[in-house]
Design an enzyme around this catalytic site. Structure first.
Site, mmCIF file in Angstrom:
data_model
loop_
_atom_site.group_PDB
_atom_site.id
_atom_site.type_symbol
_atom_site.label_atom_id
_atom_site.label_comp_id
_atom_site.label_asym_id
_atom_site.label_seq_id
_atom_site.Cartn_x
_atom_site.Cartn_y
_atom_site.Cartn_z
ATOM 1 N N HIS A 51 0.875 -1.185 0.000
ATOM 2 C CA HIS A 51 0.000 0.000 0.000
ATOM 3 C C HIS A 51 0.909 1.231 0.000
ATOM 4 O O HIS A 51 1.648 1.453 -0.941
ATOM 5 C CB HIS A 51 -0.912 -0.112 1.231
ATOM 6 C CG HIS A 51 -2.058 0.849 1.281
ATOM 7 N ND1 HIS A 51 -2.475 1.605 0.223
ATOM 8 C CD2 HIS A 51 -2.893 1.177 2.308
ATOM 9 C CE1 HIS A 51 -3.502 2.348 0.578
ATOM 10 N NE2 HIS A 51 -3.775 2.112 1.855
ATOM 11 N N HIS B 3 -2.354 -2.164 -9.858
ATOM 12 C CA HIS B 3 -3.278 -1.557 -8.909
ATOM 13 C C HIS B 3 -4.540 -2.392 -8.880
ATOM 14 O O HIS B 3 -4.950 -2.916 -9.920
ATOM 15 C CB HIS B 3 -3.613 -0.118 -9.333
ATOM 16 C CG HIS B 3 -4.192 0.705 -8.244
ATOM 17 N ND1 HIS B 3 -5.526 0.653 -7.919
ATOM 18 C CD2 HIS B 3 -3.617 1.558 -7.371
ATOM 19 C CE1 HIS B 3 -5.742 1.470 -6.913
ATOM 20 N NE2 HIS B 3 -4.605 2.029 -6.548
ATOM 21 N N ASP C 140 2.874 5.521 -6.952
ATOM 22 C CA ASP C 140 4.123 5.378 -6.210
ATOM 23 C C ASP C 140 5.345 5.209 -7.090
ATOM 24 O O ASP C 140 6.469 5.259 -6.600
ATOM 25 C CB ASP C 140 4.024 4.172 -5.269
ATOM 26 C CG ASP C 140 3.143 4.491 -4.087
ATOM 27 O OD1 ASP C 140 3.206 5.634 -3.614
ATOM 28 O OD2 ASP C 140 2.399 3.611 -3.640
HETATM 29 N N1 ACO Z 1 4.646 -6.916 -10.809
HETATM 30 C C1 ACO Z 1 4.505 -8.109 -11.454
HETATM 31 N N2 ACO Z 1 3.362 -8.775 -11.541
HETATM 32 C C2 ACO Z 1 2.307 -8.222 -10.945
HETATM 33 C C3 ACO Z 1 2.361 -6.998 -10.266
HETATM 34 C C4 ACO Z 1 3.604 -6.329 -10.215
HETATM 35 N N3 ACO Z 1 3.740 -5.169 -9.598
HETATM 36 N N4 ACO Z 1 1.133 -6.704 -9.775
HETATM 37 C C5 ACO Z 1 0.332 -7.705 -10.118
HETATM 38 N N5 ACO Z 1 1.033 -8.630 -10.835
HETATM 39 C C6 ACO Z 1 0.503 -9.845 -11.480
HETATM 40 C C7 ACO Z 1 0.213 -10.931 -10.456
HETATM 41 O O1 ACO Z 1 1.340 -11.766 -10.261
HETATM 42 C C8 ACO Z 1 -0.950 -11.633 -11.087
HETATM 43 O O2 ACO Z 1 -0.467 -12.446 -12.109
HETATM 44 P P1 ACO Z 1 -1.145 -13.905 -12.397
HETATM 45 O O3 ACO Z 1 -2.546 -13.589 -12.819
HETATM 46 O O4 ACO Z 1 -0.307 -14.531 -13.453
HETATM 47 O O5 ACO Z 1 -1.102 -14.638 -11.083
HETATM 48 C C9 ACO Z 1 -1.744 -10.512 -11.756
HETATM 49 O O6 ACO Z 1 -0.762 -9.492 -12.047
HETATM 50 C C10 ACO Z 1 -2.847 -9.919 -10.873
HETATM 51 O O7 ACO Z 1 -2.264 -9.563 -9.625
HETATM 52 P P2 ACO Z 1 -3.036 -9.520 -8.235
HETATM 53 O O8 ACO Z 1 -2.069 -9.868 -7.149
HETATM 54 O O9 ACO Z 1 -4.308 -10.309 -8.323
HETATM 55 O O10 ACO Z 1 -3.420 -8.006 -8.156
HETATM 56 P P3 ACO Z 1 -3.993 -7.293 -6.876
HETATM 57 O O11 ACO Z 1 -5.091 -6.417 -7.352
HETATM 58 O O12 ACO Z 1 -4.287 -8.261 -5.780
HETATM 59 O O13 ACO Z 1 -2.730 -6.432 -6.393
HETATM 60 C C11 ACO Z 1 -1.244 -4.672 -6.009
HETATM 61 C C12 ACO Z 1 -2.634 -5.076 -6.535
HETATM 62 C C13 ACO Z 1 -1.082 -5.129 -4.558
HETATM 63 C C14 ACO Z 1 -1.131 -3.151 -6.060
HETATM 64 C C15 ACO Z 1 -0.163 -5.334 -6.914
HETATM 65 O O14 ACO Z 1 -0.300 -4.888 -8.252
HETATM 66 C C16 ACO Z 1 1.238 -5.078 -6.385
HETATM 67 O O15 ACO Z 1 1.717 -5.821 -5.523
HETATM 68 N N6 ACO Z 1 1.947 -4.031 -6.954
HETATM 69 C C17 ACO Z 1 3.256 -3.684 -6.470
HETATM 70 C C18 ACO Z 1 3.156 -2.890 -5.178
HETATM 71 C C19 ACO Z 1 2.622 -1.494 -5.404
HETATM 72 O O16 ACO Z 1 3.062 -0.778 -6.290
HETATM 73 N N7 ACO Z 1 1.671 -1.101 -4.549
HETATM 74 C C20 ACO Z 1 1.115 0.271 -4.569
HETATM 75 C C21 ACO Z 1 -0.307 0.265 -4.941
HETATM 76 S S1 ACO Z 1 -0.893 1.933 -5.048
HETATM 77 C C22 ACO Z 1 -1.150 2.384 -3.467
HETATM 78 O O17 ACO Z 1 -1.417 1.616 -2.585
HETATM 79 C C23 ACO Z 1 -0.974 3.752 -3.186
#
Ligand code: ACO
Length: 422
Positions: free
Chosen positions: A263, A302, A358
């Protein structure tokens, strides 16, 4: 065509028709048909946990509006304190309302000496400033017992003013403590963002004069981070607030949720990632590692945005202004290359993973001299106004206490076995 859904219980053949209103269906209707059958949605991915009139977000189109106003217009023309007023009150202030609001916040920037001396200085010298901030916000509830009067309008206003005004003072104090520098008292002749910069950086000069480009950039970043509807931190705020906890406790809960790297902690993780990548030559290899499941590309993806985060676009422009003053952050080239490679890679495009707020904010904060431990703290300062808008809304809409159900999948009933017989 009828704007309804029909659910049929195939065990009994009974059906129920529920209207679709405002993009949702009223789940309490289902309980009539399906008592003790729960809808399984652990991360609330398909659940609207509240109805809200604060922030509109269309993740597919990349649209973000506060109280109907596009984020791009607010970032360009407003100030953080005006946006805070808008979030809390629902309308932009007139001249008189704005002046009173700014005056009230400006004259509540000081914190009780015991908060500083006994709480903040009591933390270990290398305490993470976010940990200090979370605990200090919670401690404020003991200094303002009147905050428990959550249905008293005067008390509500006072706590809102106090929280918005004192966040920068506590945030800068957390930093000064963590680097062993003396605490700097607020300078109420400065605007909100400049005052924060003064409390962060002032050393021996009689008055700290921040660079106006940097103050303005910080103010824009505060606007962009002020609210984002039902995210993890805001949900923590609403769940805690629904128990009628005082607003300091509810904001402390929200700040704790923000702390995590998935987050608000993500901008810290971005800088660590870029530093670890180290050079443009390593970008392709890093992307390959991410695709093979070795970690995530921080600052990408996201839960709601499946398009370019509109805040990331604005932040990219702010970055140019800041780097014009501070010089370019050497990690910028790596970030730009990462973005370019990721956005032309099927792995990221097919999953609709784009840069989020971010991805670039950390680069700006670092160029401005903020240590990375302060990045999430910088997020918490403006998000406080959004959290408080949600706190007011849930009280005014008289929401029930948050209490989800569970699907139990543990052991069936079994008899206790004495310790010497196991
Ligand atoms: N890098 C690589 N792969 C990713 C990323 C990433 N940053 N984010 C999601 N994926 C992939 C997952 O591995 C998944 O792949 P799959 O379908 O083959 O298993 C698919 O994309 C969907 O991912 P989920 O985990 O279901 O997405 P979710 O909505 O749960 O997660 C989150 C959202 C937590 C923001 C995620 O994208 C993440 O971890 N990003 C990196 C951390 C980040 O930047 N967080 C800031 C968010 S903005 C904020 O809070 C202000």
């Amino acid at each position: 065509m009828a704007e309804t859904i029909t659910i049929t219980d195939n065990r009994s053949g009974e059906s129920i028709e529920i209207p679709i209103a405002n993009g949702g269906v009223d789940a309490s209707q289902w309980r009539k048909l399906l008592p003790n059958v729960w809808f399984y949605d652990p991360a609330f991915s398909t659940t609207a946990a509240a109805s809200s009139a604060i922030t509109y977000l269309d993740g597919d189109a990349g649209i973000l509006r506060y109280r109907g106003y596009p984020i791009e217009q607010l970032a360009e023309q407003s100030t953080y304190l005006e946006v805070a007023y808008l979030l809390i009150h629902g309308e932009l202030p007139d001249q008189q309302q704005y002046e009173t609001w700014v005056h009230d916040i400006t004259y509540h920037t000081f914190i009780h000496e015991n908060v500083r001396k006994r709480f903040m200085e009591g933390f270990h010298h290398d305490a993470h400033p976010m940990g200090i901030l979370v605990s200090t916000i919670a401690a404020l509830s003991t200094f303002y017992p009147d905050a428990k009067a959550i249905y008293d309008d005067d008390s509500r206003y006072k706590q809102i003013i106090r929280l918005i005004a004192k966040m920068p003072t506590m945030a800068a104090g957390a930093h000064r403590h963590s680097v062993g520098m003396p605490f700097v008292y607020p300078d109420n002749s400065l605007d909100f963002s400049s005052n924060f910069l003064s409390m962060m950086w002032k050393v021996a000069e009689p008055r700290y004069e921040p660079n106006p480009v940097l103050s303005h950039a910080l103010d824009v970043l505060f606007i962009l981070h002020a609210d984002h509807e039902q995210n993890c931190g805001t949900t923590a705020l609403r769940v805690t607030g629904s128990s009628h906890a005082d607003p300091y406790s509810a904001v402390a809960a929200a700040t704790t949720a923000l702390y995590g790297p998935r987050h608000g902690g993500a901008n810290e993780a971005v800088i660590r990632m870029l530093t670890q990548i180290g050079s443009m030559d390593n970008v392709e290899g890093f992307i390959a590692d991410v695709k093979s499941g070795k970690g995530r590309l921080q600052g990408f993806g996201h839960r709601v945005y499946k398009n370019y985060d509109p805040r990331a676009k604005i932040i990219k422009q702010v970055a140019d202004e800041v780097f014009g003053v501070t010089g370019k952050n050497p990690l910028l080239d790596i970030a730009l290359k990462l973005e370019e490679v990721a956005l032309s890679d099927e792995y990221f495009t097919s999953r609709k993973l784009y840069p989020n707020v971010d991805f670039y904010s950390g680069l700006i904060y670092q160029a401005m001299g903020f240590p990375i431990e302060m990045f999430t703290v910088l997020f918490a300062i403006p998000r406080t106004s959004g959290w408080l808008a949600h706190w007011l809304e849930l009280l005014d809409r008289d929401e029930r206490i948050a209490r989800p159900r569970q699907l139990y999948d543990g052991a069936p009933e079994r008899d206790y076995v004495q310790l010497d017989q196991r």
